[in-house]
Design an enzyme around this catalytic site. Sequence first.
Site, PDB file in Angstrom:
ATOM      1  CB  CYS A 107      -0.808   0.146   1.309  1.00  0.00           C
ATOM      2  SG  CYS A 107      -2.095   1.494   1.143  1.00  0.00           S
ATOM      3  CG  HIS A 174       1.544  -3.284  -7.723  1.00  0.00           C
ATOM      4  ND1 HIS A 174       0.663  -2.741  -7.175  1.00  0.00           N
ATOM      5  CD2 HIS A 174       1.332  -2.639  -9.097  1.00  0.00           C
ATOM      6  CE1 HIS A 174      -0.246  -1.609  -8.085  1.00  0.00           C
ATOM      7  NE2 HIS A 174       0.593  -1.806  -9.078  1.00  0.00           N
ATOM      8  CG  ASN A 207      -1.548  -6.042  -8.668  1.00  0.00           C
ATOM      9  OD1 ASN A 207      -1.509  -5.485  -7.802  1.00  0.00           O
ATOM     10  ND2 ASN A 207      -2.524  -6.049  -9.404  1.00  0.00           N
ATOM     11  N   GLY A 208      -0.863  -5.594 -12.062  1.00  0.00           N
ATOM     12  CA  GLY A 208      -0.474  -4.386 -12.763  1.00  0.00           C
ATOM     13  C   GLY A 208      -0.728  -4.294 -14.146  1.00  0.00           C
ATOM     14  CG  ASN A 209       0.827  -2.380 -16.857  1.00  0.00           C
ATOM     15  OD1 ASN A 209       0.600  -1.371 -15.996  1.00  0.00           O
ATOM     16  ND2 ASN A 209       2.033  -2.795 -17.257  1.00  0.00           N
ATOM     17  CB  ALA A 231      -6.855  -3.622  -8.127  1.00  0.00           C
TER      18      ALA A 231
END
Length: 484
Positions: A107, A174, A207-209, A231
Amino acid sequence: MPPPLTPWEFWRQTLNSPKYILAPMVDASELPWRLLSRKYGTQLAYTPMMNAGIFIREPRYRREHLESCTEDRPLIAQFCANDTDIFLKAAKMAEQHCDAIDLNLGCPQSIAKKGHYGAFLQDEWDLISKMVKLIHRELSIPITCKVRVFPDINKSIAYAKMLEESGCYALTVHGRTREQKGPLTGLASWKHIQAVKAAVNIPVIANGNIQYWSDVERCLESTGADAVMVAEGNLTNPALFANLQPLVWDMGKEYLDLVERFPCPMSYARGHLFKIFNHCLTLEECFPLREALVQGMNLEDFKTVVADLEKHFTPYHQGVKAWTPPTDHPTSRLPLPPWHCQPYVRPSPEEHLKKIQLIMADEAKRKREDNDNGEEKSEGTLSKNKMKKLARLARNPKKQARLAKQAAFLTCNQCSNLPGVKCEHKLCRTCCKKKCETENLTCEGHTGTTVKRREKNLNGEFKQLTEETNISNDVSNSPTSVLV
């Protein structure tokens, strides 16, 4: 005692080798949303991120964040923590209600910086290692971790290996750094994820894109990861993993049906509807629906908004009316009409920085011109930039009408402040107070500043008048009053 299974046995036997995973999201990955996402292809879900300290203190917090059901498995409970003892207590309390405990080390928000958790622990490897080792040793279920990368790939690899050696059973990577957030989010680095996957011997989740189904396939191929986590892409399209882009009102109705079955805070429901309907609600013609969603306080209010949205766009969807997207609106660049679930695309960091530079250059130019002309800007005088904007606005009647219509929904009826969400008179707190006091009205939305305060003031005035009367009587009856 440590979990009886190895990381890969846990991945295959307990989690069923998932490929499509819903991310832990604060106030957004609650039970109804997880169930909706599972219906459309999600194979593994996480609870919202939970603060370990609050979790062990507040029973209501535990109930709301750890609510689950038989259809909601496998499930991983995620915590943020920076204290080994508190983290262990929270994990012990959640142990029987999930399949693993996840430590949030990713986070990047300011609240995480203030609370010293999430990505703001990533430089404290000794503390992180102690927390992971403790949960691995003391719980019967595994511990997993979710991290962000360092700019240096080699440091990211060393970080991942440290977590693996400490007892982490699965690692979500991430592909963004701690600084990549908000307008500076930018693209995630799949190269970092690929390097981590090649270096460790535990399952790795990328995680990502991820915005469309094609991104899922490309990510798995590019990174070699065992699964993909989504997400933001899921918030705008909960059917992303099913390779669908359904009608927004269909998703809205299905979600609200689940909320009716498994109640959650209305703020969560409102937030999800805003995300699903995002492209529709930014259209001028939908400002009333946007305001109705803001003002809505219960399921019936939200269902009415969904029904009105469907009623408005169905003629366009069925071809009864021709749809022409506004040329100056972001929906004109969407691949599908705005009533289909599709992602919101952030402006790139380069675009954001360019915008900031232009604003700063314009401000500097204006100051130089003012100095050259020897003019001192008096209070209340408009800047040249503001005057240019007003001149452009004067030549654009359509924009004037649009801004006026928008202002009617977004500003107080008597001033430029924002109105109270629940105010019956569409006024801000100050204007509502004046109106209620002068016209002897009430307002449930501003009760504390109208009825109660008015009663308090009246009681105070009565008390003061009584005291003055008593003092006057005491003076008139005293012996000295005769002498005076």
